[in-house]
Motif scaffolding. Sequence first.
Motif, PDB file in Angstrom:
ATOM      1  N   VAL A 128      -0.977  78.884   1.665  1.00  0.00           N
ATOM      2  CA  VAL A 128      -1.481  79.508   0.708  1.00  0.00           C
ATOM      3  C   VAL A 128      -2.567  79.161   0.001  1.00  0.00           C
ATOM      4  O   VAL A 128      -3.680  79.450  -0.269  1.00  0.00           O
ATOM      5  N   ALA A 129      -2.349  77.546  -0.263  1.00  0.00           N
ATOM      6  CA  ALA A 129      -3.675  76.892  -0.801  1.00  0.00           C
ATOM      7  C   ALA A 129      -4.854  76.854   0.172  1.00  0.00           C
ATOM      8  O   ALA A 129      -5.892  76.875  -0.341  1.00  0.00           O
ATOM      9  N   ALA A 130      -4.581  76.733   1.666  1.00  0.00           N
ATOM     10  CA  ALA A 130      -5.890  76.929   2.253  1.00  0.00           C
ATOM     11  C   ALA A 130      -6.231  78.293   2.214  1.00  0.00           C
ATOM     12  O   ALA A 130      -7.640  78.289   2.522  1.00  0.00           O
ATOM     13  N   CYS A 138       5.906  90.964   4.544  1.00  0.00           N
ATOM     14  CA  CYS A 138       4.856  89.978   4.176  1.00  0.00           C
ATOM     15  C   CYS A 138       3.645  90.089   5.381  1.00  0.00           C
ATOM     16  O   CYS A 138       2.612  89.613   5.064  1.00  0.00           O
ATOM     17  N   GLY A 139       4.355  90.502   6.373  1.00  0.00           N
ATOM     18  CA  GLY A 139       3.271  90.339   7.664  1.00  0.00           C
ATOM     19  C   GLY A 139       2.316  91.527   7.963  1.00  0.00           C
ATOM     20  O   GLY A 139       1.435  91.501   8.697  1.00  0.00           O
ATOM     21  N   VAL A 140       2.529  92.909   6.866  1.00  0.00           N
ATOM     22  CA  VAL A 140       1.824  93.799   7.056  1.00  0.00           C
ATOM     23  C   VAL A 140       0.507  93.898   6.525  1.00  0.00           C
ATOM     24  O   VAL A 140      -0.517  94.498   6.694  1.00  0.00           O
ATOM     25  N   PHE A 141       0.268  92.950   5.197  1.00  0.00           N
ATOM     26  CA  PHE A 141      -0.961  93.045   4.488  1.00  0.00           C
ATOM     27  C   PHE A 141      -2.285  92.740   5.070  1.00  0.00           C
ATOM     28  O   PHE A 141      -3.230  93.400   4.487  1.00  0.00           O
ATOM     29  N   HIS A 142      -2.146  91.711   5.968  1.00  0.00           N
ATOM     30  CA  HIS A 142      -3.146  91.410   6.627  1.00  0.00           C
ATOM     31  C   HIS A 142      -4.037  92.439   7.705  1.00  0.00           C
ATOM     32  O   HIS A 142      -5.052  92.618   8.158  1.00  0.00           O
ATOM     33  N   THR A 158      12.879  86.854  -3.641  1.00  0.00           N
ATOM     34  CA  THR A 158      12.988  87.267  -2.234  1.00  0.00           C
ATOM     35  C   THR A 158      12.730  86.242  -1.373  1.00  0.00           C
ATOM     36  O   THR A 158      11.718  85.437  -1.288  1.00  0.00           O
ATOM     37  N   PRO A 159      13.626  85.801  -0.481  1.00  0.00           N
ATOM     38  CA  PRO A 159      13.755  84.592   0.056  1.00  0.00           C
ATOM     39  C   PRO A 159      12.872  84.499   1.536  1.00  0.00           C
ATOM     40  O   PRO A 159      13.138  84.616   2.690  1.00  0.00           O
ATOM     41  N   ILE A 160      11.481  84.632   1.219  1.00  0.00           N
ATOM     42  CA  ILE A 160      10.755  84.786   2.390  1.00  0.00           C
ATOM     43  C   ILE A 160      10.521  83.422   3.025  1.00  0.00           C
ATOM     44  O   ILE A 160       9.775  83.482   4.390  1.00  0.00           O
ATOM     45  N   GLY A 161      10.419  82.220   2.404  1.00  0.00           N
ATOM     46  CA  GLY A 161      10.465  81.000   3.152  1.00  0.00           C
ATOM     47  C   GLY A 161       9.237  80.760   3.228  1.00  0.00           C
ATOM     48  O   GLY A 161       7.995  81.468   2.987  1.00  0.00           O
ATOM     49  N   ASP A 162       8.934  79.596   4.090  1.00  0.00           N
ATOM     50  CA  ASP A 162       7.456  79.207   4.591  1.00  0.00           C
ATOM     51  C   ASP A 162       6.784  80.332   5.468  1.00  0.00           C
ATOM     52  O   ASP A 162       5.659  80.603   5.396  1.00  0.00           O
ATOM     53  N   GLU A 163       7.524  80.884   6.442  1.00  0.00           N
ATOM     54  CA  GLU A 163       6.981  81.774   7.090  1.00  0.00           C
ATOM     55  C   GLU A 163       6.316  82.977   6.552  1.00  0.00           C
ATOM     56  O   GLU A 163       5.274  83.488   6.818  1.00  0.00           O
ATOM     57  N   GLY A 164       7.200  83.551   5.380  1.00  0.00           N
ATOM     58  CA  GLY A 164       6.653  84.843   4.809  1.00  0.00           C
ATOM     59  C   GLY A 164       5.414  84.279   3.833  1.00  0.00           C
ATOM     60  O   GLY A 164       4.407  84.998   3.847  1.00  0.00           O
ATOM     61  N   ALA A 165       5.266  83.047   3.516  1.00  0.00           N
ATOM     62  CA  ALA A 165       4.342  82.710   2.468  1.00  0.00           C
ATOM     63  C   ALA A 165       3.199  82.322   3.310  1.00  0.00           C
ATOM     64  O   ALA A 165       1.876  82.721   3.205  1.00  0.00           O
ATOM     65  N   ALA A 166       3.175  82.055   4.813  1.00  0.00           N
ATOM     66  CA  ALA A 166       2.354  81.965   5.554  1.00  0.00           C
ATOM     67  C   ALA A 166       1.668  83.189   6.164  1.00  0.00           C
ATOM     68  O   ALA A 166       0.394  83.416   6.250  1.00  0.00           O
ATOM     69  N   ALA A 167       2.555  84.135   6.126  1.00  0.00           N
ATOM     70  CA  ALA A 167       1.898  85.584   6.410  1.00  0.00           C
ATOM     71  C   ALA A 167       1.141  85.977   5.353  1.00  0.00           C
ATOM     72  O   ALA A 167       0.309  86.806   5.518  1.00  0.00           O
ATOM     73  N   LEU A 168       1.395  85.929   4.182  1.00  0.00           N
ATOM     74  CA  LEU A 168       0.805  86.314   2.925  1.00  0.00           C
ATOM     75  C   LEU A 168      -0.581  85.628   2.804  1.00  0.00           C
ATOM     76  O   LEU A 168      -1.492  86.051   2.482  1.00  0.00           O
ATOM     77  N   ALA A 169      -0.572  84.360   3.292  1.00  0.00           N
ATOM     78  CA  ALA A 169      -1.818  83.677   3.197  1.00  0.00           C
ATOM     79  C   ALA A 169      -2.868  84.154   4.077  1.00  0.00           C
ATOM     80  O   ALA A 169      -3.895  84.047   4.040  1.00  0.00           O
ATOM     81  N   THR A 170      -2.319  84.693   5.397  1.00  0.00           N
ATOM     82  CA  THR A 170      -3.262  85.313   6.444  1.00  0.00           C
ATOM     83  C   THR A 170      -3.733  86.468   5.795  1.00  0.00           C
ATOM     84  O   THR A 170      -5.215  86.603   5.689  1.00  0.00           O
ATOM     85  N   ALA A 171      -2.927  87.242   4.783  1.00  0.00           N
ATOM     86  CA  ALA A 171      -3.382  88.424   4.223  1.00  0.00           C
ATOM     87  C   ALA A 171      -4.643  87.956   3.059  1.00  0.00           C
ATOM     88  O   ALA A 171      -5.757  88.566   2.911  1.00  0.00           O
ATOM     89  N   LEU A 172      -4.328  86.878   2.231  1.00  0.00           N
ATOM     90  CA  LEU A 172      -5.261  86.360   1.193  1.00  0.00           C
ATOM     91  C   LEU A 172      -6.557  86.066   1.895  1.00  0.00           C
ATOM     92  O   LEU A 172      -7.514  86.255   1.386  1.00  0.00           O
TER      93      LEU A 172
END
Length: 143
Positions: free
Chosen positions: A76-78, A19-23, A38-52
């Motif tokens: 993710v919403a932000a 999750c942390g590499v896409f940004h 895939t149990p990424i949890g809040d931390e993984g979702a936050a990393a994906l949000a950074t990429a978004l």
Amino acid sequence: ALPALESLIVASNRYGALCGVFHRGVAPTLQTLAVGFTPIGDEGAAALATALATGKPSHALVLTFCDVGDEGAMAVAAALPAAGQGFRVTAMWNPIGLTGQAALLEALETKHGPQLGHALAVMQVSLLPMSTSLVRAWGRGWR
């Protein structure tokens, strides 16, 4: 780098660190990322949000059964305003509370207008055999 990668489906695995590499621009043409089960949890979702926020993936993000809670949903919403115009999120069957669901639903409706599909995309159901704890146990067992 993966310059030609457009779709990546890494469901049912333990690649949460991915999750942390896409940004960082690893996959500049990435359109769809599906990390369901895939149990990424809040931390993984936050990393994906950074990429978004950088516009990647540009079309869809699938977070079904990813153990994402309120914090991950709100991250993710932000980031949704910076995502591509037709961007879609599916975050069903996570332990997202009302606060996170409301934030995600509001962000989706702001981006695309009210649609029934948005309510379905953030729907949270905890019924066996698809409960969050069962999905976590499957993830640990598949390592």
